[in-house]
Design a protein around this motif. Structure first.
Motif, short mmCIF file in Angstrom:
data_model
loop_
_atom_site.label_atom_id
_atom_site.label_comp_id
_atom_site.label_asym_id
_atom_site.label_seq_id
_atom_site.Cartn_x
_atom_site.Cartn_y
_atom_site.Cartn_z
N TYR A 1 27.13 92.92 -87.30
CA TYR A 1 27.95 94.04 -86.55
C TYR A 1 27.57 94.23 -85.40
O TYR A 1 26.53 94.89 -85.29
CB TYR A 1 28.30 95.26 -87.61
CG TYR A 1 28.99 96.25 -86.93
CD1 TYR A 1 30.46 96.35 -87.23
CD2 TYR A 1 28.33 97.48 -86.28
CE1 TYR A 1 30.91 97.47 -86.42
CE2 TYR A 1 28.84 98.45 -85.60
CZ TYR A 1 30.20 98.22 -85.80
OH TYR A 1 30.96 99.41 -85.29
N ILE A 2 28.52 94.05 -84.41
CA ILE A 2 28.07 94.28 -82.74
C ILE A 2 29.08 95.28 -82.29
O ILE A 2 28.31 95.83 -81.25
CB ILE A 2 27.97 93.11 -82.02
CG1 ILE A 2 29.56 92.58 -82.14
CG2 ILE A 2 27.12 91.99 -82.52
CD1 ILE A 2 29.89 91.78 -80.89
N GLY A 3 29.98 95.85 -82.94
CA GLY A 3 30.50 96.96 -82.35
C GLY A 3 31.75 96.55 -81.51
O GLY A 3 31.51 95.46 -80.92
N PRO A 4 32.36 97.27 -80.94
CA PRO A 4 33.58 97.02 -80.02
C PRO A 4 32.95 96.63 -78.84
O PRO A 4 33.50 95.74 -78.13
CB PRO A 4 34.40 98.37 -80.15
CG PRO A 4 33.79 99.60 -80.46
CD PRO A 4 32.83 98.89 -81.61
N GLY A 5 31.81 97.22 -78.18
CA GLY A 5 31.33 96.99 -76.90
C GLY A 5 30.17 95.90 -76.97
O GLY A 5 29.47 95.52 -76.03
N GLY A 6 29.80 95.74 -78.05
CA GLY A 6 28.73 94.52 -78.56
C GLY A 6 27.11 95.14 -78.38
O GLY A 6 26.32 94.40 -78.42
N SER A 7 27.01 96.34 -78.54
CA SER A 7 25.67 97.22 -78.55
C SER A 7 25.74 98.00 -79.54
O SER A 7 24.83 98.79 -79.34
CB SER A 7 25.64 98.01 -77.23
OG SER A 7 26.64 98.95 -77.17
N ALA A 8 26.14 97.55 -80.79
CA ALA A 8 25.91 98.36 -81.99
C ALA A 8 24.33 98.29 -82.50
O ALA A 8 23.76 97.24 -81.84
CB ALA A 8 26.85 98.10 -83.10
N GLY A 9 23.93 99.15 -83.23
CA GLY A 9 22.53 98.97 -83.64
C GLY A 9 21.35 99.57 -82.91
O GLY A 9 20.22 99.41 -83.25
N GLU A 10 21.84 100.35 -81.99
CA GLU A 10 20.85 101.03 -81.26
C GLU A 10 20.14 102.13 -81.84
O GLU A 10 20.28 103.38 -81.42
CB GLU A 10 21.49 101.40 -79.86
CG GLU A 10 21.55 100.56 -78.62
CD GLU A 10 20.36 100.21 -78.14
OE1 GLU A 10 19.15 100.73 -78.64
OE2 GLU A 10 20.26 99.20 -77.19
#
Lengths: 401, 401
Positions: free
Chosen positions: B236-245
């Motif tokens: 899962y990377i989220g809409p902007g590609g930076s999920a998981g922070e």
DNA sequence: CCAATTAGTTTTCAATCTGAACTATATGGG
DNA sequence: CCCATATAGTTCAGATTGAAAACTAATTGG
């Protein structure tokens, strides 16, 4: 290992293209596209679109609406739209009220009715009985408007198992493992009644019928603080189906104990009860207390403004964490938070800027305009959406009948 | 509105079934299924499987490995497996080291090499030059083992745009908007080299080659605290590609300022630097400081045990929030947290139990066993996975060549 | 009223899976 | 040794479906 991944058959192509064409018609609200426009929009040939549309019209999902002349010359096209003589009933059980609505395939709310009802602690059978009365009103409205009811959606404030129609737990109703029989509310509807979660339905209502960006977090401030996560125009429910529990994000590790057993949850700072208590408001129904709070805010009573400002601040902490973790770029406030919106926003925005600077632009924090119909629309919309996504199954069923 | 949703063509069925068969072969590690078993497993007919397998064998993705007699009587089947004479090079740029590995299609790490390298602040061109040397080693190993290199994956500790091969930002390397040319590292590889994020790659490595549950959160404790979210066996990377922070979840609203500009982020309590500082360890390379910390923990030095225990406690707060929000049921600790695993786990578990009681069973909190090869394996695995998911494109390319 | 233009249908063709018949190859009992 | 049985894999007719192209339908403007 996870999905059994069915083999592709030749016929799957048609399933997919039926859905593609139907979805194109649904997306093009107000435009009533012709077959030729659909062909251009989907990339299919005119021949294929003609064949697909024929099936959709025959099943009653799509209707032809007169001629449509767009250019200067040439034969005018036949306008196509989702059949507004087919509808779905959206229903909602919440802690303090019951509500129903009739939504046609095109997404118009054709009938709406709600009653106050103190459902906390009430046995499910009693609540369902009362809801059946409202459902009957919706059915009568459908008859009056010439709408055939295809199915229904029922939203409840708790975790549900959509397959077995069981409310796994709805703490605010004091329900636990309650088997409901929602289909009985709409006897004879071919698609039955689908049970769903209230916050998730509201998020979907916002997506389909409100200010629907493809990615956002919906914050539902009902009795609890819930949330619904929309990613890529789809609801994210997580592996166990309970994602979006914004209310139990830890916003202060030394915070008070929460009803969930944890400590420092957002709900203990920004839940309805917490806000009323901090504002020094007690007694009366939910509506009365909300009125008192709004009055106190209007007269700038310090306790009330402080309570709401604190709630906004902690909501900001939770949203900062959520946005970073899930890469969320937009937030929609609903329920209680929508009502308090104007008073909440300043401290919420300040808090977001403090804890996650630059992450969420202020214009991406919006307040829902659907008010209390959002959940209904979402509950009904899920059934409408399931037809748009697999019209083939619907065609089959309507051919048998 | 989001995806352009391509129309279904008749040929799409074959694309899907090629992938289905190839995936079935890939999943059945050690078993080397026959065409008949694949037919039974996928639901396709023997005729279809034969035709599909013929294409896959011709392209070199699948190889036949002798006869396979299972039952008592009857003609034995031809065992099929992913061709182990095809491979992908996984590469990693991190703050303190560079590494490469050669992974064959079946997922075996056939060659591995790493060097220490202080890359913080180093210009990308210099780093790429050094990495090219390691890549040459991998190429030589491939020749020696008779493996044809199909492509490569390069993981970096920052946010990347996978399409344009740009490192958007890698704060720990002091890189910002750096255009890389990773494909030049493997001249002639038909699939080129794919850029990806380090934490995400490590999570995928864990999924495919480690203790791979279909849903888990991977916590990467490198210089920063990162994370990778795996849901339904997908990243899962989220809409902007930076999920998981995970590192910038707020764990204490009154906490210190973080390098991200926020306050009270997990990284300020549980990042490598924060732990070293709290433990009173300074000077030397990363390896030396890690050694000092482990030594201090073994002798139960109070400052060190307290530092690690605090880190675990705050990590627990962050994981409690993340688990509630995303409905995560399992966590894998990697990187620095894997090294500290034994000392971290008690306070982490206690904290999880305090802030989200009953949510995450202790047996679902595991420590990665892939150590430093996880990221490599994930980076290479993404390329392997892309072939398994769309073999048709690969077939086309290999027919042209 | 006809040329131009656009909408929608019909026809032919290729891709691909299913199902059934067929061929290939093994084991074991008489 | 040979044939019944069993399983693997291939071949071929049949059905579904969209592409491509030719065709019919309907409208406007000169």
């Amino acid at each position: 290992m996870n999905e059994p991944t069915a083999p592709g058959r030749v016929g799957d192509v048609r399933r997919r293209n039926l859905s593609l064409v139907l979805d194109s018609i649904a997306k093009t609200v107000d435009a009533k596209p012709s077959r030729a426009q659909l062909a251009a929009g989907t990339g299919l040939t005119k021949a294929a679109v003609s064949s697909l549309v024929a099936d959709l019209v025959e099943s009653g999902l799509v209707s032809e609406v007169g001629l449509y002349r767009d250019g200067e010359r040439g034969r005018p096209g036949q306008g196509l739209e989702l059949n507004s003589r087919r509808g779905v009933v959206g229903m909602e059980i919440n802690v303090d009220y019951l509500a129903v609505g009739l939504v046609d395939l095109a997404g118009n709310l054709r009938f709406h009715s709600a009653v106050e009802s103190r459902n906390r602690g009430m046995p499910p059978a009693k609540v369902m009985e009362q809801l059946a009365g409202l459902a009957a009103e919706a059915k009568a409205a459908a008859v009056a408007e010439g709408i055939a009811i295809l199915g229904g959606g029922l939203a409840v404030p708790g975790l549900v198992d959509e397959k077995s129609n069981v409310v796994l737990s709805a703490p605010n109703l004091h329900w636990e493992s309650e088997q409901l029989n929602p289909t009985s509310l709409l006897e004879g509807a071919p698609l039955g009644v689908k049970l769903s979660n209230e916050a998730n339905s509201a998020a979907l209502g916002e997506l389909w019928y409100g200010g629907g960006k493809p990615d956002f977090l919906y914050v539902s401030g009902e009795v609890g603080v819930g949330g619904g996560v929309i990613i890529g125009s789809e609801l994210y429910i997580g592996p166990g189906g309970s994602a979006g529990e914004l209310g139990h994000i830890v916003v202060h590790p030394e915070g008070p104990e929460c009803s969930c057993g944890g400590f420092g949850c957002l709900e203990t700072f920004a839940g309805q009860e917490a806000i009323f208590e901090a504002a020094g408001i007690a007694g009366g129904t939910l509506g009365e207390r909300t009125g008192m709070l709004l009055a106190a805010l209007r007269t700038q009573e310090p306790k009330a403004t402080q309570a709401v400002s604190d709630a906004g601040r902690y909501l900001g902490v939770a949203l900062a964490s959520a946005a970073r973790l899930m890469d969320i770029e937009a937030v929609v406030l609903g329920g209680h938070f929508a009502v308090l919106g104007g008073w909440l926003k300043p401290s919420l925005l300040a808090s977001l800027e403090r804890y996650a600077p630059g992450l969420l632009a202020p214009e991406n924090l919006t307040i829902s305009r659907l008010e209390h119909s959002g959940t209904l629309l979402g509950a009904a919309g899920q059934v409408i959406r399931s037809v748009i996504e697999s019209p083939f199954e619907f065609l089959l069923a309507s051919k048998l009948a």
